[in-house]
Design an enzyme around this catalytic site. Structure first.
Site, mmCIF file in Angstrom:
data_model
loop_
_atom_site.group_PDB
_atom_site.id
_atom_site.type_symbol
_atom_site.label_atom_id
_atom_site.label_comp_id
_atom_site.label_asym_id
_atom_site.label_seq_id
_atom_site.Cartn_x
_atom_site.Cartn_y
_atom_site.Cartn_z
ATOM 1 N N VAL A 66 0.857 -1.188 0.000
ATOM 2 C CA VAL A 66 0.000 0.000 0.000
ATOM 3 C C VAL A 66 0.894 1.239 0.000
ATOM 4 C CG1 VAL A 66 -1.693 1.346 1.314
ATOM 5 C CG2 VAL A 66 -1.891 -1.151 1.218
ATOM 6 N N GLY A 101 4.457 4.196 2.927
ATOM 7 C CA GLY A 101 3.980 2.944 2.339
ATOM 8 C C GLY A 101 4.155 1.818 3.329
ATOM 9 N N LYS A 102 3.590 0.693 3.038
ATOM 10 C CA LYS A 102 3.784 -0.490 3.887
ATOM 11 C C LYS A 102 3.412 -1.712 3.071
ATOM 12 C CE LYS A 102 5.096 -1.188 8.200
ATOM 13 N NZ LYS A 102 5.998 -0.350 8.999
ATOM 14 N N GLY A 103 4.012 -2.852 3.435
ATOM 15 C CA GLY A 103 3.684 -4.091 2.743
ATOM 16 C C GLY A 103 3.510 -5.210 3.732
ATOM 17 N N ASP A 160 10.430 -5.048 8.501
ATOM 18 C CA ASP A 160 9.452 -4.806 9.562
ATOM 19 C C ASP A 160 9.331 -6.154 10.281
ATOM 20 O OD1 ASP A 160 7.422 -2.626 10.442
ATOM 21 O OD2 ASP A 160 6.173 -4.397 10.329
#
Ligand code: NAD
Length: 418
Positions: A62, A107-109, A148
């Site tokens: 995202v 953003g992040k995944g 992360d």
């Protein structure tokens, strides 16, 4: 009584967003733009498992905002990752990058998988296929992932390699948090803890407490808490208690942190450390101290515990350690909070340095990394303090206002493309 709603980190983040947006008097249109993720990608990741079975995992990436620069944020592997969680974490990254004024969006995944039951080869296959599936939206100028939960520098090396194979050129700047000899940065492992040290020192100045007189209680003795403890102790700050998942150790005169690290490595626990008393981990949170540094997990300071913490300053090393309901209690009690989006931004700041070094193909010595980190953390601390004073709000609201202002300003300057 702490409710499930109070403990929902995304609801907490949303409350803080609305609170800051109200105070900035943001119009509905801008609120919609700031709240809506710019891009969301869900991908299927078919992978052949070691036992010959074919499994399909689900992955997300995202990009919440790219208004201030490429999206930036980690990738987590966990069995319970949801798109909602990834969305919220992506927006969190937009605010964090904006508070410390990095030229990034957020953003992040995530990949829904359980790394504890996957072999290294299976994890590598998942990572490479996930990378191939999201390859069109990542890149040094588009979106730069990082480690992360349950991902690490090895995962980043696989992503970098897969991306590079597709692009037919080695592109180290596509991810940060890489191993040092693959374009990683010096000082990255210590960066978040070091950032906590820098902002804590500035907060102590507000109370006229010299570092050598300061007493700190740290929850979590991992990457963030362990590094913060080590670096603070080196500056003469007294770490009077360390709280871990299985209990806490206390010495009012200050713990020998290097020896405690050796002890934890040897025994697997901080407990039974010579020169300290074992105490209950919940009680340790309420010890009298100058700085309480929660660096373990979310939802530690709640409407239940906030009335009992006995510190002047809370430095949020962890993400989301304080609930929105607890914010009010801490404010009423006059406790100075250094909010997570400022306090733990040292990690993403040195990730930014890593990306800059990769793009220049010129690597800095550790001293330069640390000096520049200090400049950014201290400047950001006073940016937040200025907002707090100007708007008559506590630090968390000030930090969110600063972040929203910066992102909204970028959107206004760029205009809406139609
Ligand atoms: P970590 O796994 O290295 O360390 C966490 C430590 O907390 C572990 O030692 C664990 O045993 C301990 N712990 C777990 N539950 C506990 C409990 N109930 N009470 C006391 N201790 C407990 O993780 P980390 O990388 O240090 O991250 C900690 C927090 O900081 C997380 O919220 C993370 O999102 C946040 N954070 C980390 C970074 C980074 O660069 N590592 C950057 C920004 C934010």
């Amino acid at each position: 009584m702490v409710t499930a709603e109070e403990l929902n980190p995304w609801l907490n983040a949303a409350k803080r967003f609305e609170n800051a947006a109200d105070r900035l008097d943001l119009d509905d249109g801008m609120r919609k733009v700031l709240k809506t993720p710019a891009k969301e990608l869900t991908v299927a990741i078919p992978v052949m498992l070691d036992d010959g079975r074919l499994e399909v995992f689900t992955g997300y990436r995202v990009q919440h905002s790219i208004a201030r620069g490429p999206a930036k944020g980690g990738i987590r592997y966990a069995p319970d990752v949801t798109l909602d969680e990834v969305r919220a974490l992506a927006s969190w990254m937009s605010w964090k990058c904006a508070v410390v004024n990095l030229p990034y969006g957020g953003g992040k995944g995530g990949v829904i998988c359980d790394p504890s039951i996957l072999s290294d080869i299976e994890l590598e296959r998942i990572t490479r296929r996930y990378t191939a599936e999201i390859i069109d939206i990542i890149g040094p100028e588009k979106d730069i992932p990082a480690p992360d939960m349950n991902t690490n520098e090895r995962t980043m090396a696989w992503i970098m390699d897969t991306y590079s194979m597709h692009k037919r050129e080695t592109t180290t700047g596509v991810v940060t948090g890489k191993p040092l000899n693959l374009g990683g940065s010096r000082g990255r492992p210590e960066a978040t803890g070091r950032g906590c040290l820098f902002v804590s020192k500035e907060a102590l100045k507000q109370f006229h407490i010299p570092p050598t007189k300061a007493r700190v209680v740290i929850q979590g003795f991992g990457n963030v808490g362990g590094m913060a403890a080590r670096l603070m102790a080196k500056e003469g700050i007294h770490i009077i208690a360390v709280i871990e998942h299985d209990g806490a150790v206390h010495n009012p005169a200050g713990l020998d942190i290097e020896a405690l690290m050796v002890h934890k490595k040897a025994t697997g626990s901080v407990l039974d450390f010579e020169g300290a008393t074992n105490i209950d981990r919940d009680e340790a949170l309420f010890l009298e101290c100058d700085v309480l540094l929660p660096a373990a997990k979310e939802n530690v300071i709640t409407s239940d515990t906030a009335p009992k913490v006995n510190c002047k300053i809370v430095c949020e090393g962890a993400n989301g350690p304080t609930t929105a309901s607890a914010d009010k209690i801490l404010e009423e009690r006059g406790i100075f909070v250094i909010p997570d989006i400022l306090a733990n931004a040292g990690g993403v700041t040195v990730s930014y340095f890593e990306w800059v070094q990769d793009r220049q193909a010129y690597f800095w010595n550790e001293n330069l990394v640390n000096t520049r980190l200090e400049e950014i953390m201290v400047e950001s601390f006073y940016d937040v303090a200025r907002y707090s004073k100007q708007h008559g709000v506590e630090n968390r609201t000030a930090a969110y206002m600063l972040a929203l202002d910066r992102v909204a300003f970028a959107i206004k300057l760029r205009g809406i493309y139609a």
